[in-house]
Motif scaffolding. Sequence first.
Motif, PDB file in Angstrom:
ATOM      1  N   GLY A  58      69.636  -3.855  26.566  1.00 17.46           N
ATOM      2  CA  GLY A  58      68.830  -3.606  27.705  1.00 17.46           C
ATOM      3  C   GLY A  58      67.596  -2.321  26.829  1.00 17.46           C
ATOM      4  O   GLY A  58      67.992  -1.775  26.544  1.00 17.46           O
ATOM      5  N   ILE A  59      66.723  -2.178  28.028  1.00 15.16           N
ATOM      6  CA  ILE A  59      65.879  -0.758  28.102  1.00 15.16           C
ATOM      7  C   ILE A  59      65.133   0.064  29.479  1.00 15.16           C
ATOM      8  O   ILE A  59      65.278  -1.373  30.153  1.00 15.16           O
ATOM      9  CB  ILE A  59      64.379  -1.686  27.103  1.00 15.16           C
ATOM     10  CG1 ILE A  59      64.311  -2.827  25.712  1.00 15.16           C
ATOM     11  CG2 ILE A  59      63.129  -1.114  27.283  1.00 15.16           C
ATOM     12  CD1 ILE A  59      63.145  -3.664  25.746  1.00 15.16           C
ATOM     13  N   GLU A  60      64.973   1.049  28.979  1.00 19.00           N
ATOM     14  CA  GLU A  60      65.044   1.597  30.451  1.00 19.00           C
ATOM     15  C   GLU A  60      63.436   2.698  30.371  1.00 19.00           C
ATOM     16  O   GLU A  60      63.731   3.003  29.255  1.00 19.00           O
ATOM     17  CB  GLU A  60      65.878   2.266  30.847  1.00 19.00           C
ATOM     18  CG  GLU A  60      67.381   1.680  31.288  1.00 19.00           C
ATOM     19  CD  GLU A  60      68.149   0.954  29.642  1.00 19.00           C
ATOM     20  OE1 GLU A  60      68.445  -0.367  29.827  1.00 19.00           O
ATOM     21  OE2 GLU A  60      68.099   1.573  28.688  1.00 19.00           O
ATOM     22  N   VAL A  61      62.881   2.303  31.383  1.00 13.55           N
ATOM     23  CA  VAL A  61      61.814   3.841  31.724  1.00 13.55           C
ATOM     24  C   VAL A  61      62.394   4.626  32.135  1.00 13.55           C
ATOM     25  O   VAL A  61      62.584   4.667  33.391  1.00 13.55           O
ATOM     26  CB  VAL A  61      60.526   3.075  31.461  1.00 13.55           C
ATOM     27  CG1 VAL A  61      59.065   4.727  31.509  1.00 13.55           C
ATOM     28  CG2 VAL A  61      60.477   2.194  30.302  1.00 13.55           C
ATOM     29  N   MET A  62      62.086   5.942  31.872  1.00 15.79           N
ATOM     30  CA  MET A  62      62.659   7.134  32.564  1.00 15.79           C
ATOM     31  C   MET A  62      61.716   7.806  32.936  1.00 15.79           C
ATOM     32  O   MET A  62      61.052   8.407  32.057  1.00 15.79           O
ATOM     33  CB  MET A  62      63.855   7.810  32.273  1.00 15.79           C
ATOM     34  CG  MET A  62      64.972   6.947  32.463  1.00 15.79           C
ATOM     35  SD  MET A  62      65.200   6.382  30.662  1.00 15.79           S
ATOM     36  CE  MET A  62      65.903   6.734  29.502  1.00 15.79           C
ATOM     37  N   ILE A  63      61.425   8.436  34.281  1.00 18.41           N
ATOM     38  CA  ILE A  63      60.789   9.245  34.512  1.00 18.41           C
ATOM     39  C   ILE A  63      61.058  10.341  35.272  1.00 18.41           C
ATOM     40  O   ILE A  63      62.338  10.627  36.442  1.00 18.41           O
ATOM     41  CB  ILE A  63      59.938   8.969  35.595  1.00 18.41           C
ATOM     42  CG1 ILE A  63      58.624   9.690  36.013  1.00 18.41           C
ATOM     43  CG2 ILE A  63      60.355   8.352  36.887  1.00 18.41           C
ATOM     44  CD1 ILE A  63      57.148   8.847  36.875  1.00 18.41           C
ATOM     45  N   GLY A 111      56.091  14.060  26.954  1.00 20.46           N
ATOM     46  CA  GLY A 111      56.371  14.687  28.592  1.00 20.46           C
ATOM     47  C   GLY A 111      57.078  14.303  29.248  1.00 20.46           C
ATOM     48  O   GLY A 111      58.188  14.320  29.120  1.00 20.46           O
ATOM     49  N   ASP A 112      56.637  13.163  30.310  1.00 19.05           N
ATOM     50  CA  ASP A 112      57.550  13.434  32.098  1.00 19.05           C
ATOM     51  C   ASP A 112      58.220  12.177  31.432  1.00 19.05           C
ATOM     52  O   ASP A 112      58.562  11.730  32.733  1.00 19.05           O
ATOM     53  CB  ASP A 112      56.877  13.766  33.207  1.00 19.05           C
ATOM     54  CG  ASP A 112      55.606  12.752  33.115  1.00 19.05           C
ATOM     55  OD1 ASP A 112      55.260  12.208  32.471  1.00 19.05           O
ATOM     56  OD2 ASP A 112      55.534  13.639  34.635  1.00 19.05           O
ATOM     57  N   ILE A 113      57.622  10.703  30.483  1.00 25.04           N
ATOM     58  CA  ILE A 113      58.476   9.618  30.276  1.00 25.04           C
ATOM     59  C   ILE A 113      59.021   9.559  29.144  1.00 25.04           C
ATOM     60  O   ILE A 113      58.747  10.469  27.942  1.00 25.04           O
ATOM     61  CB  ILE A 113      56.863   8.691  30.005  1.00 25.04           C
ATOM     62  CG1 ILE A 113      55.879   8.980  31.719  1.00 25.04           C
ATOM     63  CG2 ILE A 113      57.713   6.807  30.085  1.00 25.04           C
ATOM     64  CD1 ILE A 113      56.464   8.838  33.001  1.00 25.04           C
ATOM     65  N   ALA A 114      59.759   9.187  28.640  1.00 26.98           N
ATOM     66  CA  ALA A 114      60.676   8.067  28.757  1.00 26.98           C
ATOM     67  C   ALA A 114      61.569   6.943  28.378  1.00 26.98           C
ATOM     68  O   ALA A 114      61.393   6.347  29.362  1.00 26.98           O
ATOM     69  CB  ALA A 114      61.876   9.456  28.928  1.00 26.98           C
ATOM     70  N   ASP A 155      61.810  18.780  39.714  1.00 22.93           N
ATOM     71  CA  ASP A 155      63.113  19.579  39.853  1.00 22.93           C
ATOM     72  C   ASP A 155      63.328  19.143  37.921  1.00 22.93           C
ATOM     73  O   ASP A 155      64.643  20.083  38.185  1.00 22.93           O
ATOM     74  CB  ASP A 155      63.720  19.313  41.441  1.00 22.93           C
ATOM     75  CG  ASP A 155      64.479  17.834  40.425  1.00 22.93           C
ATOM     76  OD1 ASP A 155      64.933  17.015  39.737  1.00 22.93           O
ATOM     77  OD2 ASP A 155      65.336  17.849  41.243  1.00 22.93           O
ATOM     78  N   GLY A 156      62.923  18.543  37.473  1.00 29.92           N
ATOM     79  CA  GLY A 156      62.852  18.958  36.028  1.00 29.92           C
ATOM     80  C   GLY A 156      64.644  17.389  36.054  1.00 29.92           C
ATOM     81  O   GLY A 156      64.610  17.177  34.667  1.00 29.92           O
TER      82      GLY A 156
END
Length: 126
Positions: free
Chosen positions: A98-103, A75-78, A107-108
């Motif tokens: 590193g570890i990153e969480v994207m949202i 969905g909208d989380i990575a 606007d996409g």
Amino acid sequence: MNLPKKAEDAHAALAAAFNTGDVNTVMSMYDVSGFIVPEPGKPVSGAEKFEEAIKGILSIKGKMEIKTVYCLQTGDIAVGRSEWSITDGDEVKVSAKGIEVMIQQNDGSWKILIDHAFGAEASLVA
């Protein structure tokens, strides 16, 4: 700077932002409702603390490179795992895993919500 349209492009976009040397450009990559861990064991949150952390990282003069090890999206989380470094010529000034969480934004585009710059280091203990 344009934000990435795919989660897997967030690492490259973040490196490009850092390499501009501009605090506002780097800040645009982050959703400051999350947090950043600019050094092990020292998470910070909020726009003011994010900016302090970014300025600290930018004070390490050199070129940032970020390799995406993986990026998993639902969905909208990575979540992504990275290997990054800041170098000056042949000198490695800092490097980590590193570890990153994207949202995903309305606007996409994608912003980084959680940036644990040293989160995948084998020596890191919770």
